[in-house]
Motif scaffolding. Structure first.
Motif, PDB file in Angstrom:
ATOM      1  N   GLN A 123       0.247  -1.539  -0.548  1.00 50.71           N
ATOM      2  CA  GLN A 123       0.378  -2.930  -1.958  1.00 50.71           C
ATOM      3  C   GLN A 123       2.076  -3.512  -1.406  1.00 50.71           C
ATOM      4  OE1 GLN A 123      -1.670  -1.769  -3.613  1.00 50.71           O
ATOM      5  NE2 GLN A 123      -0.339  -1.911  -5.614  1.00 50.71           N
ATOM      6  N   ASN A 124       2.653  -3.970  -1.939  1.00 49.24           N
ATOM      7  CA  ASN A 124       3.667  -4.680  -1.239  1.00 49.24           C
ATOM      8  C   ASN A 124       4.968  -3.386  -2.052  1.00 49.24           C
ATOM      9  OD1 ASN A 124       2.971  -6.996  -1.556  1.00 49.24           O
ATOM     10  ND2 ASN A 124       2.772  -7.537  -3.795  1.00 49.24           N
ATOM     11  N   GLY A 125       5.562  -3.132  -0.535  1.00 47.26           N
ATOM     12  CA  GLY A 125       6.316  -2.660  -0.261  1.00 47.26           C
ATOM     13  C   GLY A 125       6.379  -0.602  -0.040  1.00 47.26           C
ATOM     14  N   TYR A 126       5.004  -0.391  -0.930  1.00 50.85           N
ATOM     15  CA  TYR A 126       5.227   1.358  -0.214  1.00 50.85           C
ATOM     16  C   TYR A 126       3.215   1.433   0.353  1.00 50.85           C
ATOM     17  CZ  TYR A 126       3.155   1.095  -5.041  1.00 50.85           C
ATOM     18  OH  TYR A 126       2.870   0.064  -5.735  1.00 50.85           O
ATOM     19  N   LEU A 127       2.443   2.320   0.476  1.00 54.13           N
ATOM     20  CA  LEU A 127       1.001   3.068   0.883  1.00 54.13           C
ATOM     21  C   LEU A 127       0.551   4.078  -0.407  1.00 54.13           C
ATOM     22  CD1 LEU A 127      -1.296   1.509   2.987  1.00 54.13           C
ATOM     23  CD2 LEU A 127      -0.474   4.555   3.626  1.00 54.13           C
ATOM     24  N   SER A 128      -0.424   3.531  -1.190  1.00 53.37           N
ATOM     25  CA  SER A 128      -0.815   4.137  -1.477  1.00 53.37           C
ATOM     26  C   SER A 128      -2.745   5.158  -1.686  1.00 53.37           C
ATOM     27  CB  SER A 128      -1.564   3.125  -3.162  1.00 53.37           C
ATOM     28  OG  SER A 128      -2.238   2.579  -2.306  1.00 53.37           O
ATOM     29  N   VAL A 157       3.168  12.345   1.892  1.00 49.02           N
ATOM     30  CA  VAL A 157       4.298  11.447   1.503  1.00 49.02           C
ATOM     31  C   VAL A 157       5.234  11.326   3.210  1.00 49.02           C
ATOM     32  CG1 VAL A 157       6.589  10.435   1.143  1.00 49.02           C
ATOM     33  CG2 VAL A 157       4.532  11.793  -0.405  1.00 49.02           C
ATOM     34  N   ASN A 158       5.335  12.320   4.179  1.00 47.21           N
ATOM     35  CA  ASN A 158       6.015  13.053   4.788  1.00 47.21           C
ATOM     36  C   ASN A 158       5.112  12.749   6.090  1.00 47.21           C
ATOM     37  OD1 ASN A 158       8.719  13.946   3.667  1.00 47.21           O
ATOM     38  ND2 ASN A 158       8.000  15.678   3.518  1.00 47.21           N
ATOM     39  N   SER A 159       4.024  13.395   6.455  1.00 44.87           N
ATOM     40  CA  SER A 159       2.837  12.845   7.035  1.00 44.87           C
ATOM     41  C   SER A 159       3.198  11.185   7.774  1.00 44.87           C
ATOM     42  CB  SER A 159       1.544  13.697   6.580  1.00 44.87           C
ATOM     43  OG  SER A 159       2.230  14.658   7.126  1.00 44.87           O
ATOM     44  N   SER A 167       7.755   3.131   3.887  1.00 50.44           N
ATOM     45  CA  SER A 167       9.170   3.729   4.036  1.00 50.44           C
ATOM     46  C   SER A 167       9.192   5.076   2.503  1.00 50.44           C
ATOM     47  CB  SER A 167      10.584   3.570   3.589  1.00 50.44           C
ATOM     48  OG  SER A 167      10.449   2.271   3.006  1.00 50.44           O
ATOM     49  N   ARG A 168       7.880   4.732   1.679  1.00 50.73           N
ATOM     50  CA  ARG A 168       7.670   4.627   0.593  1.00 50.73           C
ATOM     51  C   ARG A 168       5.921   5.293   0.745  1.00 50.73           C
ATOM     52  NH1 ARG A 168       9.320   2.111  -4.528  1.00 50.73           N
ATOM     53  NH2 ARG A 168       8.611  -0.210  -3.411  1.00 50.73           N
ATOM     54  N   VAL A 169       5.338   5.817  -0.849  1.00 47.79           N
ATOM     55  CA  VAL A 169       4.222   6.576  -0.692  1.00 47.79           C
ATOM     56  C   VAL A 169       4.187   6.761  -1.650  1.00 47.79           C
ATOM     57  CG1 VAL A 169       2.141   7.865   0.605  1.00 47.79           C
ATOM     58  CG2 VAL A 169       3.425   7.299   2.153  1.00 47.79           C
ATOM     59  N   LEU A 170       2.856   6.560  -2.478  1.00 46.93           N
ATOM     60  CA  LEU A 170       2.651   6.597  -3.818  1.00 46.93           C
ATOM     61  C   LEU A 170       0.913   7.027  -4.203  1.00 46.93           C
ATOM     62  CD1 LEU A 170       2.612   6.359  -7.210  1.00 46.93           C
ATOM     63  CD2 LEU A 170       1.867   4.358  -6.723  1.00 46.93           C
ATOM     64  N   VAL A 171       0.865   8.696  -4.897  1.00 42.86           N
ATOM     65  CA  VAL A 171      -0.315   9.181  -4.468  1.00 42.86           C
ATOM     66  C   VAL A 171      -0.610   9.515  -6.057  1.00 42.86           C
ATOM     67  CG1 VAL A 171      -1.874  11.504  -4.538  1.00 42.86           C
ATOM     68  CG2 VAL A 171       0.277  11.342  -3.330  1.00 42.86           C
ATOM     69  N   LEU A 172      -2.087   8.542  -5.913  1.00 43.37           N
ATOM     70  CA  LEU A 172      -3.015   8.247  -7.874  1.00 43.37           C
ATOM     71  C   LEU A 172      -4.198   9.696  -6.974  1.00 43.37           C
ATOM     72  CD1 LEU A 172      -2.793   4.226  -6.803  1.00 43.37           C
ATOM     73  CD2 LEU A 172      -1.166   5.435  -8.766  1.00 43.37           C
ATOM     74  N   VAL A 173      -4.623   9.660  -8.245  1.00 41.50           N
ATOM     75  CA  VAL A 173      -5.652  10.154  -8.007  1.00 41.50           C
ATOM     76  C   VAL A 173      -6.687   9.846  -9.896  1.00 41.50           C
ATOM     77  CG1 VAL A 173      -7.105  12.772  -9.258  1.00 41.50           C
ATOM     78  CG2 VAL A 173      -4.649  12.483  -7.973  1.00 41.50           C
TER      79      VAL A 173
END
Length: 324
Positions: A123-128, A157-159, A167-173
């Motif tokens: 995404q713009n600014g993070y990985l989902s 997120v840390n891995s 620098s940021r990660v979003l976890v979706l389900v």
């Protein structure tokens, strides 16, 4: 005379094999698509690599697992074979889902093993990262509650942030099993302080990582509480001089004969060896001697050895507690 077409073909193949090793982003996320932060419709399109390339590169990466049922994550180093059909993020998440294998005692899984990766999107600014609905379900082997889900999310997120590219990660389900990822509420994700608010992209959280300092604190608290079973999980199996850790009964008997540790504090600073496999911290501690009188001892060195994680040198611990 050498055939110039063969030389050109050889040069082309060599360059193709080098591409995955470059620092450019496309070597890691070449097929990832971009969309706006609020473009949830984009989550319905799978973007995991599906190329037919066979060239591969070895990529070292760190994966974080739970250790000793603590609410902490411990690092394990892996080397992944990256091809045109996979991304390093996909391989890291899959390794987390598969759980610790052949890593010895202490490491624990945080995922329902039936969990699948639905998609990974930049995404713009993070990985989902979108996971299947099994992520929210218990398994026959594991009792996965809110705290386990929180640690599982933070392990992703840390891995991933350990790579240094996001620098940021979003976890979706994918709760409805229709290929669409949705955000979790705080209660669903184990971040109970958020309650019904949805989880935002998360930054690296070092508070849950098993660092040198945390290893020392947990180990010495086990000594204070005389919980030698727990302590054994934080003692190195082999010291720098080749000496090995005695059995649990010998460790218990030896430490029980020392002065009774009642409190301790770490001085600032950690010294690392040149090869990064040993560390030394400095302690101030208070013990009670055989007559019941408190004895304060300052600036006591304590050595740690890096195995799969940082662990205490048993000889160094025993020497510190045996000081007059």
């Amino acid at each position: 005379m050498r055939n110039p077409r063969r030389r050109l073909l050889a040069l082309t193949l060599a360059l193709a094999c080098c591409l995955p090793l470059c620092g450019c982003q496309s070597s890691f996320y070449g097929v990832s698509e971009r969309s706006g932060d609020d473009d949830l419709s984009g989550y319905t399109k799978a973007i995991l690599p599906s190329g037919e390339g066979t060239a591969s590169a070895k990529i070292p990466a760190c994966v974080y697992y739970r250790y000793l049922d603590e609410d902490l994550l411990a690092p394990v180093d892996y080397e992944f074979s990256l091809t045109a059909q996979t991304t390093i993020e996909e391989m890291i998440v899959q390794r987390l889902i598969d759980g610790p294998q052949d890593l010895g005692q202490g490491f624990g899984s945080l995922f329902n093993p039936d969990t699948k990766i639905v998609q990974i999107k930049e995404q713009n600014g993070y990985l989902s990262v979108t996971l299947s609905s099994e992520f929210l379900q218990d398994s026959e082997e594991l009792d996965l509650g809110a705290e386990e889900r929180r640690l599982a999310i933070l392990s992703i997120v840390n891995s991933i942030t350990e790579l240094g590219n996001h620098s940021r990660v979003l976890v979706l389900v994918d709760k409805q099993d229709n290929g669409t990822g949705t955000r979790l509420t705080g209660n669903e994700a184990g971040f109970t302080q958020l309650s019904v608010s949805t989880l935002e992209p998360l930054s690296r959280d070092v508070s849950v990582l098993l660092t040198v300092q945390k290893t020392v604190e947990l180990s010495l608290m086990a000594v204070v509480e005389r919980d030698y079973d727990t302590l054994m999980g934080y003692l190195a199996q082999a010291d720098f001089d080749g000496s090995t850790l005695p059995d649990a009964q010998t460790v218990s008997d030896s430490l029980s004969s020392c002065k009774t540790l009642v409190s301790f504090s770490l001085q600032e600073g950690i010294t690392l060896s040149a090869d990064g496999q040993q560390a030394t911290v400095t302690l101030d501690y208070t013990c009670v001697d055989s007559s019941g009188l408190p004895v304060e001892t300052g600036s006591v060195p304590l050595r740690l050895v890096r195995e799969s994680i940082w662990k205490l040198s048993y000889a160094s611990l025993l020497a510190g507690l045996s000081q007059p």
